[in-house]
Design an enzyme around this catalytic site. Structure first.
Site, PDB file in Angstrom:
ATOM      1  N   CYS A  78     -27.638  -7.113  14.819  1.00 47.43           N
ATOM      2  CA  CYS A  78     -28.921  -6.483  15.129  1.00 47.43           C
ATOM      3  C   CYS A  78     -30.050  -7.120  14.329  1.00 47.43           C
ATOM      4  O   CYS A  78     -31.141  -7.367  14.855  1.00 47.43           O
ATOM      5  CB  CYS A  78     -28.857  -4.991  14.839  1.00 47.43           C
ATOM      6  SG  CYS A  78     -28.011  -4.024  16.100  1.00 47.43           S
TER       7      CYS A  78
ATOM      8  N   HIS B 112     -33.251   2.904  17.859  1.00 47.10           N
ATOM      9  CA  HIS B 112     -32.203   3.924  17.849  1.00 47.10           C
ATOM     10  C   HIS B 112     -32.696   5.342  17.587  1.00 47.10           C
ATOM     11  O   HIS B 112     -31.948   6.296  17.829  1.00 47.10           O
ATOM     12  CB  HIS B 112     -31.126   3.530  16.846  1.00 47.10           C
ATOM     13  CG  HIS B 112     -30.506   2.203  17.156  1.00 47.10           C
ATOM     14  ND1 HIS B 112     -29.770   1.973  18.288  1.00 47.10           N
ATOM     15  CD2 HIS B 112     -30.538   1.022  16.474  1.00 47.10           C
ATOM     16  CE1 HIS B 112     -29.350   0.712  18.299  1.00 47.10           C
ATOM     17  NE2 HIS B 112     -29.818   0.108  17.223  1.00 47.10           N
TER      18      HIS B 112
ATOM     19  N   CYS C  36       0.843  -1.203   0.000  1.00 44.51           N
ATOM     20  CA  CYS C  36       0.000   0.000   0.000  1.00 44.51           C
ATOM     21  C   CYS C  36       0.876   1.251   0.000  1.00 44.51           C
ATOM     22  O   CYS C  36       0.588   2.238  -0.693  1.00 44.51           O
ATOM     23  CB  CYS C  36      -0.904   0.014   1.231  1.00 44.51           C
ATOM     24  SG  CYS C  36      -1.959  -1.431   1.432  1.00 44.51           S
TER      25      CYS C  36
END
Length: 257
Positions: free
Chosen positions: A218, A177, A72
């Site tokens: 979730c 949320h 990289c």
């Protein structure tokens, strides 16, 4: 059993129409919901277990890979300079693919296109470490994702997914949320789902994990079928959440319970 009861209660509370989005002035990082001990762990790099992954990512940044025998760093030089602010703009629109990609996917595209190397597997230590290292260069900078007009349709799709009820519990992300943040679920605080620290170290996982891992957990929790890693749906959810958190500072690698 306790969790099932709590979820049932939350489902009943969330039966009413969804609340409007959280006003900008009231938006809070998950950091603000944590105990003092967990905050202290995040704040001190020598105590933050996520920093071990960052160090691994730094080593990977400099390591040559693939048939191109490139690192990289050969293209991007010193990440502390060239990667500063990059993570704040992801997910970003990738013109070659005609769709948004998150930071993990961008890293894998660089591996396949420029290093001529195999992509890292989602949630592998290598991908998490390199993503954390790149994102950590933007720590403290404001999230700026979603400003590209080409992302608008994907943000809308992500918002639709966030507010869509699904699964056996018939819950949407927004029920927890947006409607019930700062309340408790099984003794734990319900946060606003602001994605300010990913990849983050979760004490429950005893490991670093991506935002996609958290989203899948979730979705499984509401008894719905989780989307595959790298799926358009998860990228759209990521994009919506990051655009929703615009202006909030990046905390990578954050620590959460």
């Amino acid at each position: 059993m306790r969790i099932a009861v709590c979820i049932a209660l939350l489902t009943a509370v969330a039966g009413a129409a969804l609340a409007t989005e959280i006003p900008q002035a009231e938006r809070r990082s998950g950091y603000s919901f944590m105990s003092p001990d967990t905050r202290a762990m995040q704040d001190e790099d020598t105590a933050n277990p996520g920093m071990l992954f960052v160090l691994d990512g730094e080593a990977l940044w400099k390591r040559k890979a693939g048939s191109a025998d490139k690192a990289c760093a050969d293209c991007h030089n010193d990440a502390r300079l060239t990667m500063k602010g990059v993570a704040a703009h992801y997910p970003a629109f990738e013109k070659a693919l005609g769709r948004p990609v998150d930071l993990e996917a961008r890293i894998n595209l660089c591996r396949t296109n420029h290093q001529q190397a195999s992509p890292f597997v989602y949630e592998s230590r290598e991908l998490l470490a390199l993503t954390a290292y790149v994102a950590q260069q933007s720590r403290g900078m404001p999230i700026a994702a979603g400003d590209d007009p080409e992302l608008a349709p994907s943000i809308e799709k992500g918002h639709a997914l966030f507010t869509q009820r699904q699964g056996q519990l018939n819950l949407a992300c927004a029920n927890c949320h947006d409607d019930n943040w700062d309340k408790k679920l099984a003794g734990s605080p319900i946060t606003q789902a602001q994605p300010t620290g990913y990849p983050l170290y979760r004490l429950e996982w005893q490991s670093l994990g991506s935002l996609q891992r958290r989203l899948r957990a979730c979705i499984t929790g509401i008894r719905a079928q989780a989307y595959d890693y790298g799926s358009p749906e998860l990228i759209e959810l990521e994009l919506y959440l990051m655009s929703r958190a615009r202006g909030m500072p990046i905390e990578t690698p954050a620590v959460r319970p």
